[in-house]
Enzyme design. Structure first.
Site, PDB file in Angstrom:
ATOM      1  N   HIS A 231      -7.438  40.457 -11.000  1.00 57.96           N
ATOM      2  CA  HIS A 231      -6.103  39.877 -10.927  1.00 57.96           C
ATOM      3  C   HIS A 231      -5.827  38.762 -11.904  1.00 57.96           C
ATOM      4  O   HIS A 231      -4.714  38.221 -11.927  1.00 57.96           O
ATOM      5  CB  HIS A 231      -5.805  39.392  -9.510  1.00 57.96           C
ATOM      6  CG  HIS A 231      -5.503  40.503  -8.574  1.00 57.96           C
ATOM      7  ND1 HIS A 231      -6.488  41.255  -7.991  1.00 57.96           N
ATOM      8  CD2 HIS A 231      -4.338  41.026  -8.161  1.00 57.96           C
ATOM      9  CE1 HIS A 231      -5.921  42.183  -7.240  1.00 57.96           C
ATOM     10  NE2 HIS A 231      -4.622  42.067  -7.324  1.00 57.96           N
ATOM     11  N   LYS A 426       8.165  30.666  -8.287  1.00 57.45           N
ATOM     12  CA  LYS A 426       6.795  31.162  -8.301  1.00 57.45           C
ATOM     13  C   LYS A 426       5.870  29.977  -8.090  1.00 57.45           C
ATOM     14  O   LYS A 426       6.324  28.828  -8.174  1.00 57.45           O
ATOM     15  CB  LYS A 426       6.476  31.872  -9.624  1.00 57.45           C
ATOM     16  CG  LYS A 426       6.970  31.141 -10.884  1.00 57.45           C
ATOM     17  CD  LYS A 426       6.829  31.997 -12.134  1.00 57.45           C
ATOM     18  CE  LYS A 426       7.931  32.977 -12.358  1.00 57.45           C
ATOM     19  NZ  LYS A 426       7.515  34.375 -12.452  1.00 57.45           N
ATOM     20  N   ARG A 427       4.590  30.218  -7.795  1.00 54.91           N
ATOM     21  CA  ARG A 427       3.642  29.121  -7.658  1.00 54.91           C
ATOM     22  C   ARG A 427       3.721  28.231  -8.899  1.00 54.91           C
ATOM     23  O   ARG A 427       3.917  28.703 -10.010  1.00 54.91           O
ATOM     24  CB  ARG A 427       2.204  29.667  -7.512  1.00 54.91           C
ATOM     25  CG  ARG A 427       1.913  30.300  -6.170  1.00 54.91           C
ATOM     26  CD  ARG A 427       0.535  30.953  -6.146  1.00 54.91           C
ATOM     27  NE  ARG A 427       0.436  31.987  -7.149  1.00 54.91           N
ATOM     28  CZ  ARG A 427      -0.236  31.880  -8.286  1.00 54.91           C
ATOM     29  NH1 ARG A 427      -0.909  30.774  -8.566  1.00 54.91           N
ATOM     30  NH2 ARG A 427      -0.261  32.868  -9.148  1.00 54.91           N
ATOM     31  N   LYS A 432       2.368  29.468 -16.050  1.00 57.08           N
ATOM     32  CA  LYS A 432       3.687  30.049 -15.761  1.00 57.08           C
ATOM     33  C   LYS A 432       4.815  29.275 -16.449  1.00 57.08           C
ATOM     34  O   LYS A 432       5.959  29.725 -16.495  1.00 57.08           O
ATOM     35  CB  LYS A 432       3.921  30.108 -14.255  1.00 57.08           C
ATOM     36  CG  LYS A 432       3.022  31.116 -13.532  1.00 57.08           C
ATOM     37  CD  LYS A 432       3.267  31.076 -12.026  1.00 57.08           C
ATOM     38  CE  LYS A 432       2.418  32.062 -11.235  1.00 57.08           C
ATOM     39  NZ  LYS A 432       2.904  33.463 -11.306  1.00 57.08           N
ATOM     40  N   THR A 537       5.150  39.987  -9.949  1.00 54.33           N
ATOM     41  CA  THR A 537       5.870  40.941  -9.103  1.00 54.33           C
ATOM     42  C   THR A 537       7.287  40.463  -8.823  1.00 54.33           C
ATOM     43  O   THR A 537       8.153  41.280  -8.509  1.00 54.33           O
ATOM     44  CB  THR A 537       5.152  41.177  -7.756  1.00 54.33           C
ATOM     45  OG1 THR A 537       4.909  39.910  -7.137  1.00 54.33           O
ATOM     46  CG2 THR A 537       3.847  41.915  -7.961  1.00 54.33           C
ATOM     47  N   LYS A 541      11.143  42.272  -8.379  1.00 57.59           N
ATOM     48  CA  LYS A 541      12.073  42.039  -7.265  1.00 57.59           C
ATOM     49  C   LYS A 541      13.467  41.687  -7.787  1.00 57.59           C
ATOM     50  O   LYS A 541      14.479  42.190  -7.294  1.00 57.59           O
ATOM     51  CB  LYS A 541      11.562  40.900  -6.371  1.00 57.59           C
ATOM     52  CG  LYS A 541      10.202  41.145  -5.729  1.00 57.59           C
ATOM     53  CD  LYS A 541       9.683  39.853  -5.072  1.00 57.59           C
ATOM     54  CE  LYS A 541       8.211  39.970  -4.705  1.00 57.59           C
ATOM     55  NZ  LYS A 541       7.628  38.651  -4.363  1.00 57.59           N
TER      56      LYS A 541
HETATM   57  C1  PLP Z   1       6.827  37.871  -5.078  1.00 54.64           C
HETATM   58  C2  PLP Z   1       6.386  36.549  -4.654  1.00 54.64           C
HETATM   59  C3  PLP Z   1       5.473  35.829  -5.436  1.00 54.64           C
HETATM   60  C4  PLP Z   1       4.960  36.309  -6.776  1.00 54.64           C
HETATM   61  O1  PLP Z   1       5.853  35.810  -7.746  1.00 54.64           O
HETATM   62  P1  PLP Z   1       5.531  35.844  -9.311  1.00 54.64           P
HETATM   63  O2  PLP Z   1       6.759  35.259  -9.936  1.00 54.64           O
HETATM   64  O3  PLP Z   1       5.337  37.274  -9.678  1.00 54.64           O
HETATM   65  O4  PLP Z   1       4.326  35.001  -9.518  1.00 54.64           O
HETATM   66  C5  PLP Z   1       5.069  34.580  -4.996  1.00 54.64           C
HETATM   67  N1  PLP Z   1       5.526  34.059  -3.830  1.00 54.64           N
HETATM   68  C6  PLP Z   1       6.419  34.709  -3.067  1.00 54.64           C
HETATM   69  C7  PLP Z   1       6.917  34.063  -1.811  1.00 54.64           C
HETATM   70  C8  PLP Z   1       6.881  35.978  -3.436  1.00 54.64           C
HETATM   71  O5  PLP Z   1       7.768  36.618  -2.663  1.00 54.64           O
END
Ligand code: PLP
Length: 694
Positions: A231, A426-427, A432, A537, A541
């Site tokens: 990952h 995102k985190r 990032k 991911t 979305k």
């Molecule tokens: C989808 C999702 C992530 C992953 O987000 P990335 O932008 O792809 O890192 C992280 N936290 C939550 C709550 C999510 O729904």
């Protein structure tokens, strides 16, 4: 579709609030205080898990050891039913809680040592009481390693117990179909980074010490049972455990790892005689003080297949961190399965109006297209239908109002819903590059301030949303949050510009919050340094909900652009192959940031100068960019700003924007998790689908 598979979960979380300074503040999430009605405690399903103690080799030529002493705790199962969508199938999520083996240590109690008796029962319960935060950086902490072993050992014991019930020989373990509720199969995917990798030496231990299986046979079973999904290729995130800690906590596993390493390096030596550098590079043990166990290498050699989670990422796995292993074991062991997301949650549940419009337009029942997401392509023929475009746009508008209501209730601000909604959630992590985004916002603010009132009239209003948690010990990430919150305070309070640019950091990011933010976005940001985001991911979305994407040529962004067409994605920045050279130049031929990227230098100076509160506070963050700039902000800033200008330009033509939005959703079929799971099942795990009862 593959019912009866036990999945293993963890439970723990933190809530986030903000200090008056804008800093992140962690608080425990007491979500179990009032009990969880959805879980079934299974007091009848328990296993003993041992830590510490002594492992003594029997020296009888079998390679067996006896592991005794130390601490023994009980793993108690909790089952959570996970019903499928539009099917009667239900999977079981089995969770584990640690309990003291007896109420408390009777020996100590009898000896009058009451405190020790209580202490040992508390330390057993502590193992699963809170998840040790280990988020993209590995800290060598004993509790974390204890948790990893606890969860893998309990799950493996559970799988083996059920396997034994069907009375087949252990050699059938990797290929055996187990009959529970429905057909399933023993197959263990080392998912979620390398955290369950201890299952590999644990299965070896059980086979050799308890089942008296000869080493070669045991290794054969193990290497046909496990599959490793990598990952991350970030070096700082590749898990390593100090040998002294492993020897102390899991003495028998350390012996087994040494034995695996010895046989493995003998085989490497045979194929590449005299190549000592190669042996040192590939060893499971990294030399140093202390020596460390390289968990990703252990996962690789202990597994039947290895994969990454997007095409670019899988290629980087093969050419960087596992290059030597590809040369040794052959290219065919290493492949790709691009990640996916579930359209049930990330469209139907979070965006019910859009889901209804799609069903009506395609003339299909919901389950049909939600289970075969390529059906969305049927929307393409409506791109030129004005009435359809208006309905599409009206739903986006209502989703923006839903988000505005949330901001009103949580932060107290009134959001301009006629503005473009620009979202990065995102985190918090340096790779990032939330920093790139906030520096871009500051740049935009400074640009607006320099404009005349007349010029400002031509500007497209923009609202920028951030959300995300930082790992509690990640200082730079927490400083980034603090900067964002304080920039928001200044910008949102400036009467000259606030109608044109405003900024909100929503606290306590979660899936529920994402479900409101994602359907409301016009544009979202996925701007990692090229080569660092394995897949991502949330990019999928947003696009599934008709949001456009501004991003780097990284992770799944690349495959999204392949599907929706590059004209519907706003790409910028250097490409992955350039990154190594650029970093080399930062170190050996540094150019002052004032020369290299004056626009960014000016932004950093504005922050130091105190426009957003005491500038000195942000020095440690600003210095990561002024010195070294490992994540290449100064290389990508100008093209980032140019990309955002293109976004503005494109948004002016609202009708054309809606067409892009529809085309994007229509081409997201590939990113359904159904496609991803089917790829794992068919070309990887060799699983057959079962008929879904209607
Ligand atoms: C989808 C999702 C992530 C992953 O987000 P990335 O932008 O792809 O890192 C992280 N936290 C939550 C709550 C999510 O729904």
């Amino acid at each position: 579709m593959f019912a009866g598979i036990t999945v293993v979960g963890i439970w723990a979380s933190i809530q986030i609030r903000h200090f008056p300074t804008g800093a992140q503040l962690e608080a425990p999430d007491p979500w179990l205080d009032n009990q969880n009605p959805w879980e079934l405690p299974r007091l009848d399903v328990t296993y003993e898990v041992r830590f510490y103690g002594y492992a003594e080799r029997l020296n009888d030529g079998t390679g067996r050891s006896v592991w005794t002493g130390g601490q023994e705790v009980l793993a108690v199962a909790y089952d959570v039913m996970i019903p499928g969508c539009y099917t009667k199938n239900t999977n079981n999520l089995r969770l584990w809680e640690s309990k003291p083996k007896r109420g408390f240590d009777l020996n100590s109690f009898n000896a009058g040592d009451y405190e020790r008796a209580i202490e040992s029962s508390n330390s057993a319960a502590a193992i699963t009481s809170v998840l040790y935060p280990n988020d993209h950086t590995s800290f060598g902490k004993e509790l974390r390693l204890k948790q990893q072993y606890f969860w893998t050992a309990a799950s493996l014991a559970d799988i083996l117990r059920r396997f034994k019930n069907i009375g087949k020989p252990l050699s059938a373990f990797p290929d055996c179909k187990l009959y529970f509720y429905r057909v399933s199969r023993v197959l263990i995917d080392v998912y979620l980074q390398t955290h369950p990798t201890l299952a590999i030496p644990e299965l070896m231990r059980i086979l050799i010490d308890e089942e008296e299986t000869p080493w070669d046979d045991a290794w054969n079973i193990v290497t046909n049972t496990f599959f490793y999904t990598n990952h991350t290729v970030l070096p700082e995130a590749l898990e390593k455990w100090p040998v002294p800690l492993m020897e102390h906590l899991l003495p028998r596993h350390m012996q087994i790892i040494y034995d695996i390493n010895m046989y493995f390096l003998q085989a490497v030596e045979k194929k590449f005689p005299g190549d000592r550098d190669r042996l040192a590079r590939m060893s499971l043990i990294e030399e140093g003080f202390p020596k460390q166990v390289r968990m990703a290498f252990l996962a690789c050699i202990g597994s039947r297949r290895v994969n990454g989670v997007a095409e670019l990422h899988s290629e980087l796995v093969r050419t960087t961190i596992l290059k030597d292993f590809v040369e040794f074991e052959g290219r065919s062991k290493f492949s790709n399965v691009t990640n996916g997301i579930t359209p049930r949650r990330w469209l139907d549940q979070c965006n019910p109006e859009l889901s209804a419009l799609i069903s009506k337009t395609l003339g299909l029942q919901k389950p049909v297209w939600l289970k075969d997401l390529f059906r969305l392509e049927g929307l393409l023929k409506l791109v030129e239908d004005k009435k359809f475009r208006d309905e599409w746009a009206a739903i986006k508008q209502r989703n923006k109002e839903r988000l505005a209501n949330l901001v009103k209730t949580t932060l107290g601000f009134t959001v301009n819903t006629n503005a473009m909604f620009d979202v990065q959630i995102k985190r918090l992590h340096e790779y990032k590059r939330q920093t790139l985004n906030i520096f871009g916002v500051i740049y935009r603010y400074l640009t607006l301030k320099k404009m005349s009132a007349e010029e400002r009239k031509k500007v497209n209003p923009r609202v920028v949303f951030f959300a995300g948690k930082a790992a509690p010990a990640y200082y730079i990430a927490k400083l980034t949050i603090r900067l964002i919150v304080n920039v928001a305070r200044v910008i949102n309070d400036d009467p000259e510009t606030k109608d044109l640019l405003s900024l909100y950091f929503l606290p306590d990011y979660s899936v529920s919050l994402a479900e409101v933010l994602i359907p409301a976005s016009d544009i979202s940001q996925h701007i990692s340094t090229a080569g660092t985001e394995a897949s991502g991911t949330s990019n999928m979305k947003f696009c599934l909900n008709g949001g456009l994407l501004v991003g780097t040529v990284d992770g799944a962004n690349i495959e999204i652009a392949e599907e929706v067409g590059e004209s519907n994605v706003f790409f910028f920045g250097h490409l992955a192959p350039a990154v190594e050279d650029l970093r080399y130049q930062h170190v050996y031929h540094p150019v002052p940031i004032e020369e290299k990227c004056p626009a960014l230098a000016n932004v950093l100076n504005t922050v130091s100068g105190g426009m957003f509160g005491d500038g000195g506070v942000y020095d440690p963050l600003l210095n990561t960019i002024r010195q070294g700039d490992y994540y290449l902000l100064s290389d990508d800033f100008d093209s980032y700003i140019a990309a955002l200008d293109l976004v503005d330009e494109a948004y002016k033509d609202k009708d054309e924007w809606v067409k892009k939005s529809i085309r994007t959703t229509a081409k997201m079929g590939k990113f359904s998790s159904d496609r991803a799971i089917n790829e794992y099942a068919e070309s990887f795990w060799n699983l057959e689908a079962i008929k879904v009862p209607q």
